[in-house]
Design an enzyme around this catalytic site. Structure first.
Site, PDB file in Angstrom:
ATOM      1  CG  ASP A  14      -1.801   1.201   1.354  1.00 32.00           C
ATOM      2  OD1 ASP A  14      -2.310   1.651   0.318  1.00 32.00           O
ATOM      3  OD2 ASP A  14      -1.991   1.730   2.473  1.00 32.00           O
ATOM      4  CB  SER A  15       0.314   4.809  -0.497  1.00 30.80           C
ATOM      5  OG  SER A  15      -0.792   4.943   0.381  1.00 30.80           O
ATOM      6  CE1 TYR A  46       2.254   4.896  -3.882  1.00 31.94           C
ATOM      7  CE2 TYR A  46       0.638   3.130  -4.027  1.00 31.94           C
ATOM      8  CZ  TYR A  46       1.953   3.538  -3.923  1.00 31.94           C
ATOM      9  OH  TYR A  46       2.941   2.602  -3.874  1.00 31.94           O
ATOM     10  N   GLY A  47      -3.057   8.934  -3.617  1.00 32.13           N
ATOM     11  CA  GLY A  47      -4.408   9.364  -4.022  1.00 32.13           C
ATOM     12  C   GLY A  47      -4.475  10.686  -4.744  1.00 32.13           C
ATOM     13  CB  CYS A  77      -3.252   0.445  -2.328  1.00 30.17           C
ATOM     14  SG  CYS A  77      -3.302   2.177  -2.790  1.00 30.17           S
ATOM     15  CG  ASN A  78      -9.710   0.627  -2.671  1.00 29.88           C
ATOM     16  OD1 ASN A  78      -9.375   0.412  -1.502  1.00 29.88           O
ATOM     17  ND2 ASN A  78     -10.752   0.055  -3.237  1.00 29.88           N
ATOM     18  CB  THR A  79      -4.955   4.865  -5.017  1.00 30.50           C
ATOM     19  OG1 THR A  79      -5.811   5.396  -4.011  1.00 30.50           O
ATOM     20  CG2 THR A  79      -4.557   5.940  -5.995  1.00 30.50           C
ATOM     21  CD  GLU A 156       0.405   6.520   6.064  1.00 22.46           C
ATOM     22  OE1 GLU A 156       1.578   6.535   6.453  1.00 22.46           O
ATOM     23  OE2 GLU A 156      -0.167   5.488   5.669  1.00 22.46           O
ATOM     24  CB  CYS A 188      -9.347   4.689   0.577  1.00 21.32           C
ATOM     25  SG  CYS A 188      -7.693   5.093   1.207  1.00 21.32           S
ATOM     26  CB  THR A 189      -6.661  -0.119   2.403  1.00 19.33           C
ATOM     27  OG1 THR A 189      -5.571   0.647   1.861  1.00 19.33           O
ATOM     28  CG2 THR A 189      -7.108  -1.139   1.373  1.00 19.33           C
ATOM     29  CG  HIS A 190      -4.709   4.981   4.438  1.00 11.24           C
ATOM     30  ND1 HIS A 190      -4.186   4.521   3.261  1.00 11.24           N
ATOM     31  CD2 HIS A 190      -3.649   5.367   5.200  1.00 11.24           C
ATOM     32  CE1 HIS A 190      -2.851   4.631   3.299  1.00 11.24           C
ATOM     33  NE2 HIS A 190      -2.509   5.137   4.467  1.00 11.24           N
TER      34      HIS A 190
HETATM   35  N1  DGL Z   1      -4.662   3.286   0.901  1.00 10.33           N
HETATM   36  C1  DGL Z   1      -4.780   3.800  -0.406  1.00 10.33           C
HETATM   37  C2  DGL Z   1      -6.079   3.338  -1.068  1.00 10.33           C
HETATM   38  O1  DGL Z   1      -6.595   2.304  -0.702  1.00 10.33           O
HETATM   39  C3  DGL Z   1      -4.544   5.245  -0.735  1.00 10.33           C
HETATM   40  C4  DGL Z   1      -3.973   6.204   0.199  1.00 10.33           C
HETATM   41  C5  DGL Z   1      -3.164   7.268  -0.502  1.00 10.33           C
HETATM   42  O2  DGL Z   1      -3.737   8.266  -0.982  1.00 10.33           O
HETATM   43  O3  DGL Z   1      -1.961   7.070  -0.595  1.00 10.33           O
HETATM   44  O4  DGL Z   1      -6.572   3.961  -1.963  1.00 10.33           O
END
Ligand code: DGL
Length: 261
Positions: A14-15, A46-47, A77-79, A156, A188-190
């Site tokens: 993931d990011s 990443y987003g 990570c969805n992104t 984060e 988004c996994t976060h």
């Molecule tokens: N955890 C990431 C997701 O599932 C993205 C977080 C990010 O923006 O880096 O999309």
């Protein structure tokens, strides 16, 4: 002939720490698998980047995990999945990938109002993957896309319930509730780490869908198909970051406490 199974190594990236919400479910369901978790914090978030930029990071992360002996790669990570899942499958043809896609299907299936909201990063909504998922699974339903800039960063930093978190989550969730959605998809996994806050702002009548369990089941299927399910529990779990290791160690510490609550 030796037909003993070798436990397949699961590589997850993931990011940042968001994918640890997926790792937790994978450990529960597949305790016999060695695991390597990569937080690509040197390139995060990443987003807010372009899909092309995220694709480069996803490719590098994949190479790092393969270098660590991963047999299956979980894009937690969805992104990164939105940006790179199709390309990674084409490029690393022998490697099985499990990617994230917003859980629109179960959300629409369970929605009484046939109106659902998806919370994700800006980049996730730009990907072809998202458009495909809505096309395939949301016929006759309304899907409201809500980008949540800044929310993954807040997670984060460990701010899961402070005033800033409440303000930010409210600004994303309240308009969705007002628009009549009865289901929210964590895209988004976060966001799994602020699921309680999201639920408390959304109210008791709103269903929250977190795809982590389903992803873990899919990883199990992929390993079983390849005869890579381990036979004994293992503690062989390592965490690496492309960012600051001191910061990451701290995050792992508070996350462990948070998850044990
Ligand atoms: N955890 C990431 C997701 O599932 C993205 C977080 C990010 O923006 O880096 O999309």
């Amino acid at each position: 002939m030796n037909d003993q199974t070798r436990p397949g190594v699961i590589g997850i990236f993931d990011s940042g720490i968001g994918g640890i919400s997926i790792l937790g479910r994978i450990r529960e369901q597949l305790p016999n698998q060695p695991l390597v978790y990569l937080a690509d914090q040197g390139n995060a978030p990443y987003g807010s980047q372009t899909l092309d930029q995220v694709r480069v990071h996803a490719r590098d992360a994949t190479r790092m995990l393969l270098g660590r002996g991963a047999d299956v790669i979980v894009i937690a990570c969805n992104t990164a999945s939105a940006a790179a899942l199709y390309e990674l499958r084409n490029e690393f043809v022998d490697v099985p990938f499990v990617g994230m896609e917003p859980a629109v299907k179960p959300a629409v299936a369970g929605s009484r109002t046939r109106k659902i909201g998806v919370l994700a990063t800006e980049a996730t909504f730009q990907g072809e993957l998202y458009a495909n998922v809505v096309d395939r699974h949301a016929t006759g339903a309304v899907v409201v896309a809500q980008a949540c800039p800044g929310l993954a960063d807040l997670v984060e930093r460990g701010d899961l319930e402070g005033p800033r978190a409440i303000e930010l989550v409210s600004s994303f969730v309240e308009p969705l509730i007002k628009s009549g959605v009865d289901t929210l998809v964590l895209g988004c996994t976060h966001y799994a780490f602020v699921a309680d806050l999201i639920a408390s702002i959304a109210g008791p009548d709103i269903e929250i869908i977190d795809p982590a369990e389903a992803i873990a089941r899919q990883v199990g299927r992929v390993l079983a198909e390849r005869n890579l399910i381990g036979e004994e529990p293992t503690n062989d779990v390592s965490y690496i970051t492309t960012g600051d290791t001191g910061v990451f160690d701290n995050q792992l510490e508070w996350l462990a406490k948070h998850l044990a609550r």
